[in-house]
Design a protein around this motif. Structure first.
Motif, PDB file in Angstrom:
ATOM      1  N   ARG A  61       0.836  -1.189   0.000  1.00 11.20           N
ATOM      2  CA  ARG A  61       0.000   0.000   0.000  1.00 11.20           C
ATOM      3  C   ARG A  61       0.878   1.249   0.000  1.00 11.20           C
ATOM      4  O   ARG A  61       2.000   1.254   0.513  1.00 11.20           O
ATOM      5  CB  ARG A  61      -0.933   0.043   1.212  1.00 11.20           C
ATOM      6  N   VAL A  62       0.347   2.290  -0.600  1.00 10.78           N
ATOM      7  CA  VAL A  62       0.977   3.604  -0.594  1.00 10.78           C
ATOM      8  C   VAL A  62      -0.061   4.594  -0.088  1.00 10.78           C
ATOM      9  O   VAL A  62      -1.215   4.582  -0.537  1.00 10.78           O
ATOM     10  CB  VAL A  62       1.455   4.008  -2.000  1.00 10.78           C
ATOM     11  N   ASP A  63       0.312   5.450   0.849  1.00  9.76           N
ATOM     12  CA  ASP A  63      -0.617   6.419   1.423  1.00  9.76           C
ATOM     13  C   ASP A  63      -0.456   7.767   0.723  1.00  9.76           C
ATOM     14  O   ASP A  63       0.615   8.387   0.822  1.00  9.76           O
ATOM     15  CB  ASP A  63      -0.342   6.586   2.916  1.00  9.76           C
ATOM     16  N   PRO A  64      -1.505   8.245   0.015  1.00  6.69           N
ATOM     17  CA  PRO A  64      -1.401   9.542  -0.662  1.00  6.69           C
ATOM     18  C   PRO A  64      -1.509  10.704   0.321  1.00  6.69           C
ATOM     19  O   PRO A  64      -2.371  10.708   1.205  1.00  6.69           O
ATOM     20  CB  PRO A  64      -2.579   9.523  -1.643  1.00  6.69           C
ATOM     21  N   VAL A  65      -0.619  11.666   0.180  1.00  5.92           N
ATOM     22  CA  VAL A  65      -0.566  12.857   1.028  1.00  5.92           C
ATOM     23  C   VAL A  65      -0.529  14.089   0.135  1.00  5.92           C
ATOM     24  O   VAL A  65       0.258  14.149  -0.814  1.00  5.92           O
ATOM     25  CB  VAL A  65       0.693  12.853   1.922  1.00  5.92           C
ATOM     26  N   GLU A 100     -12.326  11.446  -1.421  1.00  7.42           N
ATOM     27  CA  GLU A 100     -11.905  12.834  -1.537  1.00  7.42           C
ATOM     28  C   GLU A 100     -10.992  13.008  -2.741  1.00  7.42           C
ATOM     29  O   GLU A 100     -10.116  12.178  -2.996  1.00  7.42           O
ATOM     30  CB  GLU A 100     -11.167  13.239  -0.264  1.00  7.42           C
ATOM     31  N   THR A 101     -11.185  14.101  -3.503  1.00  2.00           N
ATOM     32  CA  THR A 101     -10.275  14.416  -4.587  1.00  2.00           C
ATOM     33  C   THR A 101      -9.026  15.098  -4.038  1.00  2.00           C
ATOM     34  O   THR A 101      -9.004  15.571  -2.891  1.00  2.00           O
ATOM     35  CB  THR A 101     -10.930  15.357  -5.612  1.00  2.00           C
ATOM     36  N   ILE A 102      -7.997  15.168  -4.864  1.00  2.00           N
ATOM     37  CA  ILE A 102      -6.782  15.884  -4.479  1.00  2.00           C
ATOM     38  C   ILE A 102      -7.108  17.341  -4.169  1.00  2.00           C
ATOM     39  O   ILE A 102      -6.669  17.898  -3.155  1.00  2.00           O
ATOM     40  CB  ILE A 102      -5.723  15.783  -5.592  1.00  2.00           C
ATOM     41  N   GLU A 141      -8.739  28.009  -6.376  1.00  2.00           N
ATOM     42  CA  GLU A 141      -8.026  27.293  -7.434  1.00  2.00           C
ATOM     43  C   GLU A 141      -6.889  26.449  -6.861  1.00  2.00           C
ATOM     44  O   GLU A 141      -6.121  26.894  -6.010  1.00  2.00           O
ATOM     45  CB  GLU A 141      -7.464  28.318  -8.421  1.00  2.00           C
ATOM     46  N   VAL A 142      -6.777  25.216  -7.358  1.00  2.00           N
ATOM     47  CA  VAL A 142      -5.708  24.303  -6.964  1.00  2.00           C
ATOM     48  C   VAL A 142      -5.024  23.793  -8.214  1.00  2.00           C
ATOM     49  O   VAL A 142      -5.686  23.406  -9.174  1.00  2.00           O
ATOM     50  CB  VAL A 142      -6.248  23.106  -6.144  1.00  2.00           C
ATOM     51  N   ARG A 143      -3.700  23.815  -8.215  1.00  2.00           N
ATOM     52  CA  ARG A 143      -2.928  23.327  -9.352  1.00  2.00           C
ATOM     53  C   ARG A 143      -1.872  22.341  -8.888  1.00  2.00           C
ATOM     54  O   ARG A 143      -1.143  22.575  -7.934  1.00  2.00           O
ATOM     55  CB  ARG A 143      -2.254  24.487 -10.095  1.00  2.00           C
ATOM     56  N   TYR A 144      -1.794  21.220  -9.602  1.00  2.00           N
ATOM     57  CA  TYR A 144      -0.793  20.188  -9.330  1.00  2.00           C
ATOM     58  C   TYR A 144       0.591  20.671  -9.755  1.00  2.00           C
ATOM     59  O   TYR A 144       0.741  21.360 -10.761  1.00  2.00           O
ATOM     60  CB  TYR A 144      -1.163  18.923 -10.104  1.00  2.00           C
TER      61      TYR A 144
END
Length: 323
Positions: free
Chosen positions: A173-177, A212-214, A232-235
């Protein structure tokens, strides 16, 4: 796509291995690669890398002859092959063996954070070492089937655990942060936790939650930790973070409120910093002696991009995403 160029690659974000995932269930193939003269090994005592210091400098990679004296490993992982075609394995020894291994001639034990912060190895090796640490930690914490509770066993060259009692298969598993800078014109929000080095401030961060989305996670975490509303959110870029096994998803968020309300359960402090202040923190010239994370961390690169681009990070990230 991120706009970090190759000259500023985030150390743990670079892993050039060909993982050869289609060959992991081929035990004969893996055994053959294990016996090849060119094969190299990462060695861990518990979760601490063992380094070879018998020649000039130190090396995180061992050959088969250099493994003499270490004994039989607790487990091994077939990591894949490097760009020259040499196979790479990760070997784990019990933490209880740390003292014994450290007393062998020419061996040094050093935790991965220290290795990274000191810049001891090139980013490609550091990325591979981080990946090895993460998968070995997963095995340490998942010895029993989550479905029925029976002991599970390692399989697929270390990339799966199988339960013989109920037939379940378990994968790493990998935990997204999310980790982000909230920006308002020529300033950004940075915070610090009590465990940070004195005077160090960093980007805010938090785990993604189910459903939940990023983008939603970025807005929620900034609001929860610093009381700042964002739109606004940008990767920006992503970075594997093997402490113990997270994926850091770097973003910028455009703030639409100004008052900082600190969640003291999460942070010791949070405040607005100007671009000039952030530049001083990166350069080590901040008048209050404040500092940024080290270059091996994605938070450093978020701050660096903001210092160089200001609000332009939103336009530039968006334009690269559309290419």
């Amino acid at each position: 796509m991120p706009f970090i160029d190759s000259s500023s690659q985030i150390d743990f974000g670079l892993n050039p291995l060909d993982r050869l995932s289609g060959r992991r269930d081929d035990a004969d193939y893996v055994a053959t690669r294990r016996r090849e003269a060119a094969t190299r090994y990462f060695v861990f005592a518990g979760d601490v890398p063992v380094l070879d210091a018998r020649d000039e400098g130190i090396d995180p990679l061992f050959d088969a002859d250099q493994l003499a004296g270490l004994g039989e490993p607790l487990r091994e992982i077939f990591m894949g092959q490097d760009e020259q075609g040499a196979a790479l394995f990760a070997l784990a020894y019990p933490a209880a063996d740390s003292d014994r291994i450290s007393q062998l001639p020419g061996t040094v034990l050093m935790d991965l954070r220290s290795i990274a912060s000191r810049g001891l190895f090139v980013p490609s090796v550091l990325g591979e070492l981080g990946g090895a640490k993460a998968i070995l930690h997963w095995h340490d914490k998942h010895g029993f089937c989550a479905n029925c509770g029976a002991p599970s066993r390692i399989s697929a060259a270390g990339w799966r655990r199988d339960c013989d009692a109920c037939g379940a298969q378990h994968f790493p598993r990998v935990d997204p942060v999310v980790i982000m800078l909230a920006i308002d014109g020529d300033r950004c929000v940075l915070g610090r936790q009590q465990r940070f080095a004195p005077g160090m401030y960093s980007a805010l961060a938090g785990f993604l939650e189910p459903g939940e989305t990023i983008e939603d996670a970025v807005r929620r975490e900034v609001m929860e930790e610093a009381g700042i509303a964002c739109a606004e959110v940008r990767y920006f870029a992503a970075q594997p973070w093997p402490f113990p096994s997270s994926l850091m998803i770097g973003c910028f968020a455009r703030a639409v409120s100004s008052e900082v309300v600190i969640d003291y359960n999460e942070l010791e402090d949070a405040r607005w910093f100007t671009r000039a202040e952030a530049a001083g923190m990166i350069a080590g010239t901040h008048p209050e002696g404040l500092s940024s994370p080290k270059p091996f961390a994605i938070a450093y690169h978020l701050m660096k991009a903001f210092v160089e681009e200001g609000e332009g990070v939103f336009t530039r990230v968006q334009s690269r995403e559309l290419e």
